[in-house]
Scaffold this motif. Structure first.
Motif, short mmCIF file in Angstrom:
data_model
loop_
_atom_site.label_atom_id
_atom_site.label_comp_id
_atom_site.label_asym_id
_atom_site.label_seq_id
_atom_site.Cartn_x
_atom_site.Cartn_y
_atom_site.Cartn_z
N GLU A 80 -24.36 -9.25 46.61
CA GLU A 80 -25.54 -8.47 47.00
C GLU A 80 -25.97 -7.64 45.80
O GLU A 80 -25.27 -7.58 44.77
CB GLU A 80 -25.24 -7.60 48.22
CG GLU A 80 -24.20 -6.53 47.98
CD GLU A 80 -24.82 -5.16 47.74
OE1 GLU A 80 -25.70 -4.77 48.52
OE2 GLU A 80 -24.43 -4.51 46.75
N THR A 82 -27.39 -4.21 45.83
CA THR A 82 -27.55 -2.76 45.90
C THR A 82 -26.51 -2.03 45.05
O THR A 82 -26.86 -1.13 44.27
CB THR A 82 -27.48 -2.29 47.37
OG1 THR A 82 -28.40 -3.08 48.11
CG2 THR A 82 -27.84 -0.83 47.50
N GLU A 113 -19.75 -18.35 52.61
CA GLU A 113 -19.91 -18.41 54.06
C GLU A 113 -19.94 -19.88 54.48
O GLU A 113 -20.15 -20.76 53.65
CB GLU A 113 -21.23 -17.75 54.46
CG GLU A 113 -21.29 -16.27 54.15
CD GLU A 113 -22.50 -15.62 54.80
OE1 GLU A 113 -22.40 -15.28 55.99
OE2 GLU A 113 -23.53 -15.46 54.13
N TYR A 120 -26.50 -20.19 52.91
CA TYR A 120 -26.00 -20.93 51.75
C TYR A 120 -24.94 -20.11 51.03
O TYR A 120 -24.78 -18.93 51.28
CB TYR A 120 -27.17 -21.23 50.81
CG TYR A 120 -28.36 -21.80 51.52
CD1 TYR A 120 -28.37 -23.12 51.94
CD2 TYR A 120 -29.45 -20.99 51.83
CE1 TYR A 120 -29.44 -23.65 52.64
CE2 TYR A 120 -30.53 -21.51 52.54
CZ TYR A 120 -30.52 -22.83 52.94
OH TYR A 120 -31.59 -23.33 53.64
N GLU A 129 -35.17 -1.14 45.73
CA GLU A 129 -34.31 0.03 45.92
C GLU A 129 -35.05 1.26 45.38
O GLU A 129 -35.63 1.20 44.29
CB GLU A 129 -32.97 -0.11 45.16
CG GLU A 129 -32.28 -1.48 45.27
CD GLU A 129 -31.59 -1.75 46.61
OE1 GLU A 129 -31.52 -0.83 47.47
OE2 GLU A 129 -31.12 -2.88 46.82
N ARG A 256 -25.08 -3.69 60.30
CA ARG A 256 -25.36 -4.42 59.08
C ARG A 256 -24.03 -4.71 58.40
O ARG A 256 -23.02 -4.10 58.69
CB ARG A 256 -26.31 -3.63 58.19
CG ARG A 256 -27.59 -3.22 58.93
CD ARG A 256 -28.87 -3.80 58.37
NE ARG A 256 -28.84 -4.06 56.97
CZ ARG A 256 -29.04 -5.27 56.45
NH1 ARG A 256 -29.29 -6.30 57.23
NH2 ARG A 256 -28.99 -5.45 55.15
N TYR A 261 -24.27 2.08 54.53
CA TYR A 261 -25.47 2.60 55.17
C TYR A 261 -25.26 3.96 55.83
O TYR A 261 -24.21 4.25 56.40
CB TYR A 261 -26.02 1.61 56.20
CG TYR A 261 -26.60 0.37 55.55
CD1 TYR A 261 -27.75 0.45 54.77
CD2 TYR A 261 -25.97 -0.86 55.67
CE1 TYR A 261 -28.28 -0.68 54.16
CE2 TYR A 261 -26.49 -1.99 55.06
CZ TYR A 261 -27.65 -1.88 54.30
OH TYR A 261 -28.16 -2.99 53.69
P1 HAM Z 1 -28.17 -8.56 53.69
O1 HAM Z 1 -28.72 -8.36 55.06
O2 HAM Z 1 -26.74 -8.92 53.59
O3 HAM Z 1 -28.47 -7.22 52.89
O4 HAM Z 1 -29.00 -9.67 52.95
C1 HAM Z 1 -30.42 -9.59 52.89
C2 HAM Z 1 -31.03 -10.93 53.21
O5 HAM Z 1 -30.49 -11.93 52.36
C3 HAM Z 1 -30.75 -11.43 54.61
O6 HAM Z 1 -31.67 -10.87 55.53
C4 HAM Z 1 -30.95 -12.93 54.46
O7 HAM Z 1 -32.34 -13.24 54.53
C5 HAM Z 1 -30.49 -13.17 53.04
N1 HAM Z 1 -29.13 -13.73 53.06
C6 HAM Z 1 -27.96 -13.08 53.18
N2 HAM Z 1 -26.92 -13.93 53.15
C7 HAM Z 1 -27.44 -15.17 53.01
C8 HAM Z 1 -26.89 -16.50 52.89
N3 HAM Z 1 -25.57 -16.72 52.91
N4 HAM Z 1 -27.75 -17.54 52.75
C9 HAM Z 1 -29.09 -17.33 52.71
N5 HAM Z 1 -29.66 -16.10 52.80
C10 HAM Z 1 -28.85 -15.04 52.95
C11 HAM Z 1 -28.14 -6.99 51.60
O8 HAM Z 1 -27.76 -7.84 50.84
C12 HAM Z 1 -28.37 -5.56 51.15
N6 HAM Z 1 -28.03 -5.44 49.73
C13 HAM Z 1 -29.81 -5.16 51.41
C14 HAM Z 1 -30.10 -3.77 50.97
C15 HAM Z 1 -30.73 -3.38 49.84
N7 HAM Z 1 -29.75 -2.66 51.61
C16 HAM Z 1 -30.16 -1.59 50.92
N8 HAM Z 1 -30.75 -2.04 49.84
#
Ligand code: HAM
Length: 416
Positions: A80, A82, A113, A120, A129, A256, A261
């Motif tokens: 991720e 952040t 995953e 994916y 951010e 989440r 958070y």
């Molecule tokens: P997250 O909800 O884990 O948040 O990921 C954000 C988006 O990334 C998800 O809503 C989804 O659309 C996409 N995503 C996550 N995992 C996968 C996967 N395995 N395959 C395809 N798409 C995926 C974050 O990552 C936090 N860093 C968001 C954030 C930013 N919070 C505060 N600032």
């Protein structure tokens, strides 16, 4: 045959166009609100995620691609964005800049995953951010910006879920209260939920087991336990979203995947997607920068999945790739080949889209190819400094000096 690893995909030229649109719209929408682009490394010290995202999260426990760098240091492909952005904020002294520092990013992320539609092991996120602001306007603005991006990309069937998690203290007290409640109803809960009362009681809200669901209807809700400050902050965020005409569903069970958070959390889902319905989400993370040894710094943000947005978007019109000039050859004389090569290069320098015959086709085959790639003109290079210039739209053709080919096409207008 060697294939792409499970859970990964190639981005073929056909989809490159759509993805370019995601980048252009993110740049336009976020740029207009003062967010500036940042890109952090694809891998980071493992400790950054262990501390930032949280040791007990699924991401850190099960989903990270971690490896030794050969010198005894543990590195991890970023799951991720952040925590890396916070690291960069500290490392580059961005807290000395005018606050908040507003940043956006677009790139690949990695989570081990189980692959399925929309999930994916390597996927792309666009994220935003805002670091150094506590204002509820920051939260509301971020949410509105994500809504605008989803709309601009034509993402269909979106819904917004919203909640507040309060502070870690409130959450710890609430967690105990919830655990007490779950223990008092232990007999009515699914085994899987019962086994997780100690580690993750919030999971009980996500259970599909009918008995558990019945119990959870009367469970205490974190939203009813917020501190007055947190409750006021949340009320302000909601008020701003109401004023902006953005509808949302209050979901006190919204959990989440990261521990960082605090206060506002939100998620956009799309009915167009199956089980993996989350297109984008985020929230406030006022404690994260301290967790990685920075000073107390309030911050908020979100990330959206590029593949999920495209899956849930209406088909964007595919502009055919047009070509101004296709350079063909009447013979395979070296002199003609050199002249044609130079003509194609000069045409591109003059701003035209020009391609050269590279496959040794017959003249008939070359004309067919010019047609297939959508060339407006085909110049057939002859031997004596002349070319036969064929207008593929009208079918007109005539002999002309090589030097007149480019001016003639330019006079007819260009594609780009
Ligand atoms: P997250 O909800 O884990 O948040 O990921 C954000 C988006 O990334 C998800 O809503 C989804 O659309 C996409 N995503 C996550 N995992 C996968 C996967 N395995 N395959 C395809 N798409 C995926 C974050 O990552 C936090 N860093 C968001 C954030 C930013 N919070 C505060 N600032």
């Amino acid at each position: 045959m060697i294939q792409a690893p499970r859970g990964t995909f190639d981005i073929l030229p056909e989809s490159a166009q759509q993805r370019k649109l995601v980048e252009a719209e993110a740049d336009r929408i976020l740029g207009a609100a003062g967010y500036r682009r940042i890109e952090t490394p694809i891998f980071e010290a493992t400790e950054l995620f262990a501390r930032g995202v949280g040791e007990t999260t699924d991401i850190v426990q099960k989903e990270m691609y971690t490896f030794d760098d050969g010198g005894g240091r543990s590195l991890t492909l970023r799951p991720e964005g952040t925590a890396p952005v916070c690291r960069a904020y500290l490392e580059h002294g961005m807290r000395k800049l005018a606050q908040p520092v507003k940043l956006w990013y677009l790139g690949p992320f990695f989570r081990a995953e189980a692959p399925q539609r929309g999930r994916y092991r390597e996927f792309w996120q666009v994220g935003a951010e805002a670091l150094g602001s506590e204002a509820p306007e920051t939260d509301a603005e971020l949410i509105v910006l994500l809504a605008d991006l989803l709309e601009a990309l034509g993402v269909k069937g979106t819904r917004l879920r919203l909640s507040s998690l309060g502070t870690p203290d409130t959450r710890a007290e609430y967690r105990e209260e919830l655990q007490g409640f779950l223990r008092a109803h232990e007999g009515e809960l699914a085994e899987e939920v019962r086994n997780r009362i100690d580690v993750n009681p919030m999971r009980a809200f996500d259970s599909s087991d009918p008995g558990t669901r019945a119990v959870m209807r009367d469970a205490p809700k974190l939203l009813d336990r917020l501190d007055p400050d947190d409750a006021e902050h949340f009320a302000r965020v909601r008020g701003l979203l109401d004023d902006a005409g953005l509808s949302y569903e209050l979901d006190p069970t919204l959990v989440r995947g990261m521990d960082y958070y605090t206060r506002t959390v939100f998620e956009f889902t799309s009915d167009e997607l199956g089980a993996q319905s989350g297109v984008g989400g985020g929230g406030r993370y006022d404690g994260l920068i301290e967790l990685i040894d920075g000073p107390p710094t309030p911050a908020a943000g979100w990330a959206a999945g590029v593949e999920r947005m495209l899956l849930a978007a209406r088909e964007p019109p595919q502009a055919p790739d047009l070509v101004d000039l296709f350079v063909a050859f009447a013979s395979d004389a070296t002199e003609a080949s050199e002249r044609g090569f130079e003509l194609a290069r000069n045409a591109r320098r003059a701003g035209l889209q020009a391609q050269l015959e590279l496959a040794g086709r017959s003249l008939k085959g070359q004309l067919r190819h010019g047609d297939r790639i959508g060339a407006r003109y085909v110049a057939i290079i002859g031997d004596n400094g002349l070319a036969r210039l064929k207008n593929m739209e009208s079918g007109d053709e005539h002999d002309t000096d090589l030097g007149d080919v480019i001016p003639e096409i330019l006079r007819s207008g260009t594609l780009s």
